[in-house]
Design a protein around this motif. Sequence first.
Motif, short mmCIF file in Angstrom:
data_model
loop_
_atom_site.label_atom_id
_atom_site.label_comp_id
_atom_site.label_asym_id
_atom_site.label_seq_id
_atom_site.Cartn_x
_atom_site.Cartn_y
_atom_site.Cartn_z
N ALA A 1 -7.07 11.15 16.12
CA ALA A 1 -6.26 10.08 16.71
C ALA A 1 -6.60 8.72 16.08
O ALA A 1 -5.71 7.88 15.88
CB ALA A 1 -6.48 10.03 18.22
N ALA A 2 -7.87 8.52 15.75
CA ALA A 2 -8.26 7.25 15.14
C ALA A 2 -7.56 7.05 13.80
O ALA A 2 -7.14 5.94 13.45
CB ALA A 2 -9.77 7.20 14.98
N LYS A 3 -7.44 8.12 13.03
CA LYS A 3 -6.76 8.02 11.74
C LYS A 3 -5.25 7.84 11.92
O LYS A 3 -4.60 7.14 11.14
CB LYS A 3 -7.06 9.25 10.88
CG LYS A 3 -8.45 9.21 10.24
CD LYS A 3 -8.60 10.33 9.23
CE LYS A 3 -9.89 10.15 8.43
NZ LYS A 3 -9.79 9.04 7.46
N VAL A 4 -4.69 8.49 12.94
CA VAL A 4 -3.27 8.29 13.22
C VAL A 4 -3.01 6.83 13.56
O VAL A 4 -2.04 6.22 13.10
CB VAL A 4 -2.81 9.21 14.37
CG1 VAL A 4 -1.41 8.85 14.85
CG2 VAL A 4 -2.84 10.67 13.92
N ASP A 5 -3.88 6.25 14.37
CA ASP A 5 -3.69 4.86 14.81
C ASP A 5 -3.70 3.88 13.65
O ASP A 5 -3.06 2.82 13.73
CB ASP A 5 -4.77 4.48 15.82
CG ASP A 5 -4.57 5.14 17.18
OD1 ASP A 5 -3.43 5.57 17.46
OD2 ASP A 5 -5.54 5.24 17.95
N THR A 6 -4.42 4.20 12.60
CA THR A 6 -4.47 3.30 11.44
C THR A 6 -3.37 3.59 10.43
O THR A 6 -3.27 2.88 9.42
CB THR A 6 -5.83 3.41 10.74
OG1 THR A 6 -6.00 4.74 10.22
CG2 THR A 6 -6.98 3.08 11.70
N GLY A 7 -2.57 4.63 10.66
CA GLY A 7 -1.50 4.97 9.73
C GLY A 7 -1.95 5.81 8.56
O GLY A 7 -1.13 6.11 7.67
N ARG A 8 -3.21 6.23 8.55
CA ARG A 8 -3.70 7.04 7.43
C ARG A 8 -3.43 8.53 7.62
O ARG A 8 -3.66 9.32 6.70
CB ARG A 8 -5.20 6.81 7.24
CG ARG A 8 -5.55 5.41 6.74
CD ARG A 8 -7.05 5.25 6.59
NE ARG A 8 -7.71 5.27 7.91
CZ ARG A 8 -9.01 5.36 8.08
NH1 ARG A 8 -9.81 5.50 7.04
NH2 ARG A 8 -9.52 5.36 9.31
N LEU A 9 -2.95 8.92 8.79
CA LEU A 9 -2.71 10.32 9.08
C LEU A 9 -1.46 10.45 9.94
O LEU A 9 -1.22 9.63 10.83
CB LEU A 9 -3.90 10.92 9.83
CG LEU A 9 -3.75 12.36 10.34
CD1 LEU A 9 -3.70 13.35 9.18
CD2 LEU A 9 -4.89 12.72 11.30
N ALA A 10 -0.67 11.47 9.66
CA ALA A 10 0.42 11.86 10.55
C ALA A 10 0.21 13.31 10.93
O ALA A 10 -0.20 14.13 10.11
CB ALA A 10 1.78 11.68 9.87
N ILE A 11 0.48 13.63 12.19
CA ILE A 11 0.44 14.99 12.69
C ILE A 11 1.84 15.31 13.17
O ILE A 11 2.33 14.69 14.12
CB ILE A 11 -0.58 15.16 13.83
CG1 ILE A 11 -1.98 14.68 13.39
CG2 ILE A 11 -0.64 16.61 14.30
CD1 ILE A 11 -3.01 14.66 14.51
N VAL A 12 2.51 16.25 12.52
CA VAL A 12 3.90 16.53 12.84
C VAL A 12 4.08 18.00 13.18
O VAL A 12 3.33 18.86 12.73
CB VAL A 12 4.84 16.15 11.67
CG1 VAL A 12 4.65 14.70 11.27
CG2 VAL A 12 4.64 17.06 10.47
#
Length: 272
Positions: free
Chosen positions: A246-257
């Motif tokens: 979630a921390a990486k998603v919040d920074t835009g470095r990760l997407a989970i689709v």
Amino acid sequence: MNTDSPAHRGAGRAPHSFAGPRPTTGGPVRRTLLRTALTGAAALGAGLAATRPATAAPHTPGNTPGNTPGNTPGTAPRPGTPGEALAELAAGNRRWRAFRERHPHETPEIRRALTTAQHPFAVVLGCIDSRVPPELVFDQGLGDLMTVRTAGEVLDEAVLGSVAYGVLELGIPLVVVLGHQSCGAVRAAVEAEESGGRLPAHIQYLADQISPAIDHGKEGDARIDATVDANVRLVRSRLAAEPDLAAKVDTGRLAIVGARYELTSQAVHRVA
């Protein structure tokens, strides 16, 4: 898991492109899933819609040991952002559907380069079904994808650790939860709940993990089909709730689709 049920073979609604989500009628989305959509996957839809099929990467003398596949001179750079990774998967699936596969990154030079390092650009958590191998349906090659496969995309600690390794240790910017039409694991879970019976040995564990996703608003094969999508959403939400991811998603470095493969059309499309 495979299913040969004539009643369900070929079932499934007309798919939308992998560039955007397929409309669903599922229940309320968890806060963590909404955060993922807003900060990651949903923001990527426009970029995917505008992508064009990639051109074949030419073989050049620069393809030497020590060079990363996809980052060699004369070839396209390896996807480094969630949007770029989604676009590459979408382009690969278009090639697969058109029977124009390139089977990239299989040369002797690439194989030698991969003995010293790997730089995959996506983690694909998919089903064990023999008809849905991620490297084929996305037309990717050696070193491109880190694949984790369990019946019905069921999560356990080993699967969570494997996904986390790809994201946290290798810096992979995209995780795709890939369900598929006519999933035998989902069918088994639905039918076991309806009958009240117990499944053999460890297969019951799979059904227990899938059962919270069962769509009780539909009946028969429609329930199984809807549960395939609901299970993808459930697994995606569990991954999105993992603090490190979630921390990486919040920074835009990760997407989970979430996504789904249609056996009848060979298309992959997003699951909202």
